[in-house]
Design an enzyme around this catalytic site. Structure first.
Site, PDB file in Angstrom:
ATOM      1  N   GLU A 138       0.820  -1.211   0.000  1.00 13.42           N
ATOM      2  CA  GLU A 138       0.000   0.000   0.000  1.00 13.42           C
ATOM      3  C   GLU A 138       0.855   1.263   0.000  1.00 13.42           C
ATOM      4  O   GLU A 138       1.948   1.302   0.560  1.00 13.42           O
ATOM      5  CB  GLU A 138      -0.929  -0.022   1.224  1.00 13.42           C
ATOM      6  CG  GLU A 138      -1.876  -1.220   1.165  1.00 13.42           C
ATOM      7  CD  GLU A 138      -2.917  -1.246   2.282  1.00 13.42           C
ATOM      8  OE1 GLU A 138      -3.833  -2.069   2.178  1.00 13.42           O
ATOM      9  OE2 GLU A 138      -2.821  -0.464   3.238  1.00 13.42           O
ATOM     10  N   CYS A 196       3.410   8.420   1.373  1.00  7.64           N
ATOM     11  CA  CYS A 196       3.928   7.439   2.333  1.00  7.64           C
ATOM     12  C   CYS A 196       4.108   6.119   1.584  1.00  7.64           C
ATOM     13  O   CYS A 196       3.131   5.555   1.090  1.00  7.64           O
ATOM     14  CB  CYS A 196       2.872   7.340   3.434  1.00  7.64           C
ATOM     15  SG  CYS A 196       3.264   6.205   4.723  1.00  7.64           S
ATOM     16  N   CYS A 222       6.386  -7.073   7.304  1.00  8.08           N
ATOM     17  CA  CYS A 222       7.551  -6.655   8.095  1.00  8.08           C
ATOM     18  C   CYS A 222       7.850  -7.744   9.105  1.00  8.08           C
ATOM     19  O   CYS A 222       6.939  -8.317   9.689  1.00  8.08           O
ATOM     20  CB  CYS A 222       7.272  -5.337   8.820  1.00  8.08           C
ATOM     21  SG  CYS A 222       8.720  -4.727   9.741  1.00  8.08           S
ATOM     22  N   CYS A 271       6.375  -5.248  15.704  1.00  7.66           N
ATOM     23  CA  CYS A 271       6.016  -4.299  16.757  1.00  7.66           C
ATOM     24  C   CYS A 271       4.553  -4.575  17.127  1.00  7.66           C
ATOM     25  O   CYS A 271       3.719  -4.793  16.235  1.00  7.66           O
ATOM     26  CB  CYS A 271       6.195  -2.858  16.270  1.00  7.66           C
ATOM     27  SG  CYS A 271       7.895  -2.519  15.786  1.00  7.66           S
ATOM     28  N   CYS A 273       1.450  -2.572  15.560  1.00  7.06           N
ATOM     29  CA  CYS A 273       1.493  -2.279  14.125  1.00  7.06           C
ATOM     30  C   CYS A 273       0.812  -3.382  13.323  1.00  7.06           C
ATOM     31  O   CYS A 273       1.150  -4.558  13.455  1.00  7.06           O
ATOM     32  CB  CYS A 273       2.949  -2.132  13.683  1.00  7.06           C
ATOM     33  SG  CYS A 273       3.133  -1.958  11.894  1.00  7.06           S
ATOM     34  N   CYS A 318      -1.138   5.770   9.403  1.00  6.71           N
ATOM     35  CA  CYS A 318       0.139   5.155   9.717  1.00  6.71           C
ATOM     36  C   CYS A 318      -0.045   3.879  10.519  1.00  6.71           C
ATOM     37  O   CYS A 318      -0.814   3.846  11.459  1.00  6.71           O
ATOM     38  CB  CYS A 318       0.915   6.129  10.581  1.00  6.71           C
ATOM     39  SG  CYS A 318       2.499   6.444   9.949  1.00  6.71           S
TER      40      CYS A 318
HETATM   41  N1  SAH Z   1       9.260   0.245   9.877  1.00  2.37           N
HETATM   42  C1  SAH Z   1       9.454   1.643   9.936  1.00  2.37           C
HETATM   43  C2  SAH Z   1       8.578   2.428   8.975  1.00  2.37           C
HETATM   44  C3  SAH Z   1       7.164   1.981   8.792  1.00  2.37           C
HETATM   45  S1  SAH Z   1       6.102   2.219  10.162  1.00  2.37           S
HETATM   46  C4  SAH Z   1       9.278   2.149  11.356  1.00  2.37           C
HETATM   47  O1  SAH Z   1       8.825   1.383  12.203  1.00  2.37           O
HETATM   48  O2  SAH Z   1       9.641   3.289  11.600  1.00  2.37           O
HETATM   49  C5  SAH Z   1       5.822   3.982  10.121  1.00  2.37           C
HETATM   50  C6  SAH Z   1       5.415   4.581  11.453  1.00  2.37           C
HETATM   51  O3  SAH Z   1       4.087   4.168  11.844  1.00  2.37           O
HETATM   52  C7  SAH Z   1       6.317   4.172  12.605  1.00  2.37           C
HETATM   53  O4  SAH Z   1       6.641   5.254  13.422  1.00  2.37           O
HETATM   54  C8  SAH Z   1       5.442   3.201  13.328  1.00  2.37           C
HETATM   55  O5  SAH Z   1       5.869   3.012  14.635  1.00  2.37           O
HETATM   56  C9  SAH Z   1       4.095   3.842  13.205  1.00  2.37           C
HETATM   57  N2  SAH Z   1       2.981   2.954  13.517  1.00  2.37           N
HETATM   58  C10 SAH Z   1       2.921   1.623  13.343  1.00  2.37           C
HETATM   59  N3  SAH Z   1       1.720   1.150  13.728  1.00  2.37           N
HETATM   60  C11 SAH Z   1       0.986   2.209  14.153  1.00  2.37           C
HETATM   61  C12 SAH Z   1      -0.341   2.363  14.635  1.00  2.37           C
HETATM   62  N4  SAH Z   1      -1.163   1.336  14.733  1.00  2.37           N
HETATM   63  N5  SAH Z   1      -0.749   3.598  14.965  1.00  2.37           N
HETATM   64  C13 SAH Z   1       0.080   4.654  14.815  1.00  2.37           C
HETATM   65  N6  SAH Z   1       1.322   4.572  14.344  1.00  2.37           N
HETATM   66  C14 SAH Z   1       1.798   3.360  14.028  1.00  2.37           C
HETATM   67 FE1  SF4 Z   2       7.756  -3.118  11.048  1.00  2.00          FE
HETATM   68 FE2  SF4 Z   2       5.502  -1.969  11.823  1.00  2.00          FE
HETATM   69 FE3  SF4 Z   2       7.542  -2.182  13.524  1.00  2.00          FE
HETATM   70 FE4  SF4 Z   2       7.709  -0.464  11.459  1.00  2.00          FE
HETATM   71  S1  SF4 Z   2       6.284  -0.351  13.184  1.00  2.00           S
HETATM   72  S2  SF4 Z   2       9.272  -1.935  12.185  1.00  2.00           S
HETATM   73  S3  SF4 Z   2       6.558  -1.617   9.917  1.00  2.00           S
HETATM   74  S4  SF4 Z   2       6.393  -3.876  12.635  1.00  2.00           S
END
Ligand code: SAH
Ligand code: SF4
Length: 357
Positions: free
Chosen positions: A96, A109, A116, A120, A123, A341
């Site tokens: 996406e 974006c 991934c 996390c 996420c 995000c």
């Molecule tokens: N993997 C990279 C980039 C992709 S995620 C990273 O983790 O930085 C982009 C951003 O979205 C990151 O700051 C991540 O922590 C945030 N993010 C992920 N899941 C989210 C959620 N459910 N609500 C708000 N931000 C989130």
């Molecule tokens: Fe991967 Fe999501 Fe963690 Fe970014 S926030 S490193 S996309 S699992």
């Protein structure tokens, strides 16, 4: 369908690599400029239509090269103008890309991986597992697809952020070449401040990035201490906060131009949003050229978390302000199209088998 399997996809090459390729064909450097203009300015992908190239060169390119582009599978627009593209990258994998218009800019974006592997806990991408890295061509195609559509609406992309699906610093090579093209005047011509790599903290890669590309950096911190960060951002168990901040220091001093870092902090109710945690965060970031971006958590199905209350976010922000840390709170956008995000999920054929656990 032509068989392009063994041909070089020109969208995978930066200017330097294109120059090498053209040299190997006995062509002069100005040909590189011509072909980049055809591809990135005129979006012409048929070598036979590139009439300022010699016939011989067009034939050679047809023999050894191709310009391969993934297909858009879906495009949705939310009421606030946010647009989401779902792109088919083959074998039942979908990534996406999201465009977020604001008064003074338009941010795209983009995704760097299919899924991934870093898992996390807050996420949606991370919850789906991982399939594979995207190629430079697949990364760049996202920008081309969006740019092409937006130009018909008189809109433009002023910023590109690697905040879609995936961890860019686990796909370094393809991401850096994509950054080269984003900054190249013959391709997208963005300034280094308008291109941002966001990482959850892959420290060895971050050390390399500092010297390899001048683009901006965002760090997904999300917790002010290792105990909590180990839980929310599991890669912290491998590269704890102290090491991460040392790599940040290194990034700030590398390069010839002034650099800053944006620290992202997702606001999870009752987990990381107390004023005591804000104080701890302020202490941690003191002395770094840092700005904090508070991101209200974007919920997705089956998540264990809730978004912090507005007043809690405001108090958290006040503590950071009082400690001299520049802080902004992100507005939630694109809700009807699940384009916020961390909500980007696409469809991932998980090769880590995590989703079956
Ligand atoms: N993997 C990279 C980039 C992709 S995620 C990273 O983790 O930085 C982009 C951003 O979205 C990151 O700051 C991540 O922590 C945030 N993010 C992920 N899941 C989210 C959620 N459910 N609500 C708000 N931000 C989130
Ligand atoms: Fe991967 Fe999501 Fe963690 Fe970014 S926030 S490193 S996309 S699992």
């Amino acid at each position: 369908m032509p068989n392009n399997q063994y041909k070089t996809n020109l969208l995978n090459l930066n200017q330097q690599a294109l120059t090498k390729l053209f040299e190997s064909l006995g062509e002069k450097p100005y040909r590189v400029k011509q072909i980049m203009q055809w591809i990135y300015k005129y979006h012409e992908f048929d070598f036979d239509k590139m009439l300022n190239l010699s016939k011989k060169l067009r034939q050679q390119l047809n023999d050894i090269a191709c310009i391969n582009f993934p297909e858009v599978s879906k495009q949705n627009q939310a009421l606030d103008g946010v647009i989401k593209w779902v792109i088919d990258v083959g074998e039942n994998n979908f990534i996406e890309t999201v465009y977020i218009p604001e008064k003074d800019r338009g941010t795209l974006c983009i995704s760097s991986q299919v899924g991934c592997s870093l898992a996390c806990t807050f996420c949606s991408t991370g919850m789906q597992g991982f399939n594979r890295n995207l190629s430079t061509a697949e990364i760049i195609a996202q920008v081309m697809i969006a740019k092409q559509y937006l130009s018909t609406k008189d809109k433009r992309i002023s910023n590109v952020v690697f905040m879609g699906m995936g961890e860019p610093l686990l796909n370094e090579k393809a991401v850096y070449v994509a950054c080269d093209l984003l900054l190249d005047d013959l391709a997208f011509g963005l300034s280094r401040r308008k291109v941002t790599i966001s990482t959850s903290g892959v420290v060895p890669a971050l050390l390399r990035m500092a010297d390899r590309t001048p683009v901006s950096l965002a760090i997904s911190l999300h917790a002010p201490d290792d105990t909590l960060r180990d839980e929310l951002v599991p890669i912290n168990q491998k590269y704890p906060i102290k090491e991460l901040l040392l790599a940040c220091q290194n990034y700030l001093t590398a390069g010839t131009q002034e650099r800053h870092i944006l620290f992202e902090y997702v606001m999870l109710e009752g987990v990381n949003d107390s004023t005591a945690q804000a104080k701890k965060l302020a202490t941690l970031l003191k002395g770094l050229s840092a700005k904090v971006n508070l991101i209200p958590f974007n919920p997705f199905p089956k998540t264990q978390y809730q978004t912090s209350k507005k007043v809690t976010i405001a108090s958290f922000q006040d503590v950071l302000f009082d400690n001299g840390i520049r802080t902004t709170t992100r507005r939630t956008r694109g809700e009807e199209v699940d384009a916020a995000c961390g909500q980007l999920a696409g469809r991932v054929v998980d090769k880590t088998k995590r989703t079956q656990e």
